[in-house]
Write an enzyme that holds these catalytic residues in place. Structure first.
Site, PDB file in Angstrom:
ATOM      1  N   ASP B 197       0.894  -1.158   0.000  1.00  0.00           N
ATOM      2  CA  ASP B 197       0.000   0.000   0.000  1.00  0.00           C
ATOM      3  C   ASP B 197       0.924   1.197   0.000  1.00  0.00           C
ATOM      4  OD1 ASP B 197      -1.540   2.227   0.713  1.00  0.00           O
ATOM      5  OD2 ASP B 197      -3.017   0.969   1.714  1.00  0.00           O
ATOM      6  N   HIS B 198       1.031   1.873  -1.151  1.00  0.00           N
ATOM      7  CA  HIS B 198       2.111   2.859  -1.259  1.00  0.00           C
ATOM      8  C   HIS B 198       1.944   4.038  -0.306  1.00  0.00           C
ATOM      9  CE1 HIS B 198      -0.601   4.608  -4.407  1.00  0.00           C
ATOM     10  NE2 HIS B 198      -0.237   5.695  -3.789  1.00  0.00           N
ATOM     11  N   HIS B 260      -5.856   2.998   1.427  1.00  0.00           N
ATOM     12  CA  HIS B 260      -5.043   4.118   1.921  1.00  0.00           C
ATOM     13  C   HIS B 260      -5.648   4.781   3.165  1.00  0.00           C
ATOM     14  CE1 HIS B 260      -3.089   3.362  -1.740  1.00  0.00           C
ATOM     15  NE2 HIS B 260      -3.764   4.170  -2.515  1.00  0.00           N
TER      16      HIS B 260
END
Lengths: 428, 510
Positions: B197-198, B260
């Protein structure tokens, strides 16, 4: 984690038989019984452990000889400093201590496990081959060659078995030099080979040349040996293009990080262009680490060295900045109550910056293990003061070496490559 | 060294980012012909190389169905990174020799067998020690099959020397995430699976943990006794752009909220872990997500607002509405905006509303977490704004990364009027260097086998389960959760303001 021993009793072989034996050990027919040969790296260690050998011989330390830096070894060295009436700032494993203990009587025998006593930080990396050259204090001891297969067993379990082997060459220094011929076939070109010179850079220079030629990667400690020899050797090796790793430089990382941190806020960076004075205090009488730090700062800020000289108390040098203004540098050895095991560790750094149009800035970095009262005095009342404490690194040499091996590079760190020649030039 | 250079960058900082060293290994990228590889992954690897964080015994093996050679792959990556290469051509020259390519279709067993052979040759050639990280940058429908193929070929059998990185989205809902987890867990151990999950790669998201747990001043007040509400916002100014095909099937809820925003919520609300250890941290994140629920699970329309951007902009530069975007169904009911209210049923947060919103074509691009504190029990002073403003701690994730704390001070003058002021911390002012891209951090962590910033199976499932009532409602009776239109480049539909107005609150207008 405690150090790991080889699983089988090392086999003593005639030196000439070692390469053939190891070749057979890793032949496809044998692999079922020994696991898979790790396709990792070879590490060749020069492991004199003179202080440990003498302290055990004289009954000041219990055996076996391991070649590792233990708390007991350091404590025995500290006691030897007192007993030999050496200056209180003498590092506990320094040359002076070795010389003093070497002159004391004692014939306590001890098992010699150098090369068989593997630090877990190293074994976790699954080296394919660990070759230890273990010179003995007996001047006429013949060459003994020991070989053992070795499979690291992680304490937490799991993982497939990727095995390696250990080879120990033990004997007097002359005997070892005669046995060097077997080393070449033991270091296959397809794997990276590292040479860790875990001794003084003053001793056996020819042997060092033979062992640590390119493309082998060299690990040394520029705090061990005479400063001139340490810095010259470092410079020569770096300039030759060899991958050189200096444990003394590695121990500077907290100092470099803390100093960089001071100038991270952009509004402080301008001060870097206006440094007029740099002072460094180090422990004991070994300036190499302090000079490496000074050289790194000078190189990063684009200063040129004009001159360097020394007197009984200090090394003094002059640089010019990019704008032609002179920067004065002084390095002093200062007494400390409990010296580090590594000679010449940093005690303090002071930078004085005097911009034309804003108040001057004084930056002082101090080690957390002691004060830096000398640097905190001296008329800085009109300067803006930034003072930081630099944490002490309590890592053993084995841990530092494992760190280097774990992320191996085939070139010298560019910062060290730039700083090393300048540090050598700074030493008058 | 010129004065100019010294003030632009900190010359003493150069070359010091070598915190943890990555062990020798080969990174295998599946989907190497795709966008992510040349836009994010290879640039991130090149950056790591420039920072000397990659060992010399390192290789990148690109894999995709296209029949490229090593040279073609290198050439394409070189074209894509042309600007960065200009800055440091020497480094690229050294780095490019570490790039290799193998045509692989993960569904073909013989291809995967051939891949294994190629990896062995790379091990010999580059001394990469049989240590491998497999990065699945492929369509989500290939995640399960890809993992199975790797496991069947024996490429995941050593849990210490092989790991798999899986891109988002991990599943489409609770059921599909569970099913995918079951598959990947049969292929390898949980500690070999890195669900990316960047957002977790962002310095400022990680800083929430440091701020909370490295300081003593925040944690004692980080609870229901002192905090009255929390707002989490991730706002974008851009529209759907070229992602209409994907976005039409996901919408803002799946694209942003489930991953996010939920991760930001978890890090903001989690209990302090006993130690800084991947499992300890992920345990706490999973626990807080398991305790989180929609404010009204039975009638979710009371706590969730969906929106969709309409036209906007000015006469000179008009912006088209979502339904007019290329590739979008003209009658689409996909949400481009979501706002919702959540509660966390635990001792720390009982009764504290967490408001979460995200949207495209909003007025500003920003991500932030805002903690609003309870009012002082007695108002002793007149306030310039009528009543005292509640204290707020604002954690700015992007842009202008940092934090600010809003509190009341005495307004200058002879009276005793109070007014709010902001005390600021800015990454730019304090560090003055741009942070690494999230992928630099996450790729390095995956190759270091450090899963701290990756989501564990139970976290993913808890996040999907949290939104199941909404997803079911959208599926079964979408009219109960209508998409409210909003003008492009505004702060979303009025219904979202009404959601907070019912609680006597306002969204923060940053």
């Amino acid at each position: 984690m405690s150090p790991q021993l080889t699983l089988q009793t090392p086999l003593e072989l005639a030196p000439a038989d070692v390469p053939t034996y190891l070749e057979q050990l890793w032949s496809p027919e044998q692999q079922g019984s020994t696991g898979t040969g790790a396709n990792t790296f070879c590490l060749l260690i020069w492991q004199p452990a003179w202080a440990e050998q003498h302290l055990i011989r004289t009954g000041r330390l219990n055996g076996p000889i391991t070649g590792q830096q233990s708390d007991q070894l350091v404590a025995a060295g500290q006691q030897a400093v007192i007993d030999a009436d050496l200056p209180s700032g003498t590092p506990p494993l320094a040359e002076a201590v070795i010389s003093a203990v070497a002159g004391w009587d004692g014939i306590n025998p001890s098992e010699d496990l150098r090369g068989q006593y593997i630090d877990p930080a190293l074994s976790a990396l699954q080296p394919r081959r660990l070759i230890t050259l273990a010179p003995m204090i007996e001047a006429d001891h013949p060459l003994e060659t020991l070989v053992a297969a070795y499979c690291p067993l992680p304490e937490e379990g799991g993982g497939t078995t990727a095995c390696g082997d250990v080879v120990v060459l033990r004997g007097s220094q002359n005997a070892l030099e005669e046995g060097l011929a077997i080393l070449q076939p033991l270091l296959p070109a397809r794997m990276p080979a590292w040479v860790w010179w875990n001794g003084s850079l003053d001793e056996a220079p020819d042997l060092l040349d033979q062992l640590a030629g390119t493309p082998r990667r060299l690990i040394l400690d520029s705090a061990v040996g005479t400063p001139r020899q340490c810095l010259d050797l470092l410079r020569t090796r770096v300039q030759s293009g060899q991958a050189v790793n200096d444990l003394n430089w590695l121990r500077l990382s907290n100092w470099r990080e803390t100093l960089a941190m001071v100038f991270d806020p952009p509004q402080r960076r301008e001060a870097l262009n206006h440094i007029t004075q740099m002072e460094i205090d180090v422990e004991s009488n070994h300036p190499a680490q302090g000079l490496l730090l000074a050289a790194w700062i000078a190189d990063r800020l684009g200063w040129k060295l004009i001159s360097s000289d020394s007197d009984d108390e200090a090394i003094n040098a002059r640089f010019t900045r990019g704008d032609g203004v002179e920067v004065r540098f002084q390095l002093m050895s200062v007494p400390v109550g409990q010296p580090s095991v590594h000679p010449g560790q940093m005690v303090g750094l002071r930078l004085i910056c005097k911009p034309d149009s804003s108040p001057g800035v004084c930056v002082i970095l101090c080690t957390e293990s002691g004060g830096c009262m000398r640097l905190e005095s001296g008329g800085m009342a009109d300067l803006e003061l930034h003072e930081e404490i630099v944490p002490v690194q309590n890592r053993t040499p084995e841990m530092d070496v494992a760190r280097l091996l774990g992320g191996g590079h085939d070139t010298t760190n560019p910062l060290l490559a730039s700083a090393a020649p300048l540090a050598a030039s700074l030493l008058p | 060294m010129s004065a100019m250079l010294a003030t632009v960058t900190n010359p003493l900082r150069v070359g010091l980012r070598q915190e943890r060293v990555i062990a020798p290994q080969c990174l295998v990228i599946f989907g190497a012909s795709g966008d992510l590889t040349h836009r994010k992954l290879v640039p991130a690897l090149f950056e790591l190389f420039r920072q000397r964080r990659l060992p010399s015994e390192f290789a990148v093996l690109g894999c995709a169905r296209r029949p490229w050679s090593d040279e073609e792959f290198r050439g394409k990556m070189g074209d894509a990174l042309a600007k960065r290469i200009e800055e440091d051509p020497q480094a690229w020259e050294q780095f490019v020799g570490k790039l290799f390519y193998e045509p692989v279709d993960l569904q073909q067993p013989d291809h995967v067998f051939r891949l294994g052979e190629r990896l062995e040759r790379i091990d010999e050639q580059c001394s990469t020690h049989g240590n491998r990280t497999f990065y699945l940058s492929v369509s989500p429908k290939f995640y399960a099959g890809g993992c199975r193929s790797l496991a069947d070929a024996g490429l995941l059998k050593d849990p210490k020397r092989s790991r798999v990185v899986i891109e988002k989205p991990f599943g489409r809902d609770y059921g599909s995430a569970q099913a995918l987890n079951r598959v990947v867990q049969t292929c390898g151990q949980e500690n070999q699976i890195f669900r990316i999950d960047h957002y977790l790669g962002k310095e400022t998201v990680q800083n929430i943990m440091v701020l909370r747990f490295a300081n003593t001043i925040f944690e004692p007040i980080w609870n229901r006794n002192y905090i009255s509400s929390v707002q989490i916002t991730a706002a974008e100014t851009v529209g759907v752009e070229e992602r209409a095909g994907y976005y039409e099937t996901s919408g803002a809820l799946r694209d942003m909220v489930q991953n996010h925003l939920t991760q930001m919520l978890a890090i903001t609300a989690m209990e302090p872990p006993g130690r800084f250890d991947p499992e300890a941290i992920r345990n706490e994140k999973a626990k807080v997500l398991q305790a989180t629920r929609l404010a009204d699970e039975l009638e979710p329309w009371n706590c969730c607002i969906r929106g969709q951007y309409g036209p906007g902009g000015s006469n000179e530069s008009p912006l088209s509405g979502y339904r007019k975007e290329p590739g979008v169904d003209p009658n689409s009911t996909t949400e481009t905006y979501v706002a919702m209210k959540l509660f966390i049923d635990n001792w720390r947060w009982q009764g504290v509303p967490f408001y979460v919103r995200t949207g495209k074509r909003l007025a500003k691009r920003l991500s932030e977490v805002v903690l609003t504190f309870r009012e002082a029990p007695v108002h002793l002073f007149d306030a310039a704004a009528g009543g005292p403003t509640a204290n707020q701690l604002i954690l700015r994730i992007q842009p202008d990364e940092g934090a600010e704390f809003r509190f009341e001070v005495k307004s200058p003058g002879s009276g005793m009027r109070s007014r709010p002021i902001d005390m600021e911390f800015s990454y730019d002012d304090s560090f003055g260097e741009p942070s690494d891209e999230g992928y630099v951090r996450l790729l390095a962590d995956a190759m270091l086998s450090d899963p701290t910033l990756f989501t564990r199976s139970d976290e993913v499932e808890a996040a999907w389960r949290l939104y199941t009532p909404l997803l079911e409602l959208i599926e079964d009776s979408p009219w109960q959760l209508p998409v409210h239109p909003y003008e492009s480049r505004t702060w979303g539909p009025a219904a979202a303001d009404a959601l907070l107005a019912r609680d006597g609150l306002l969204w923060r207008r940053p």
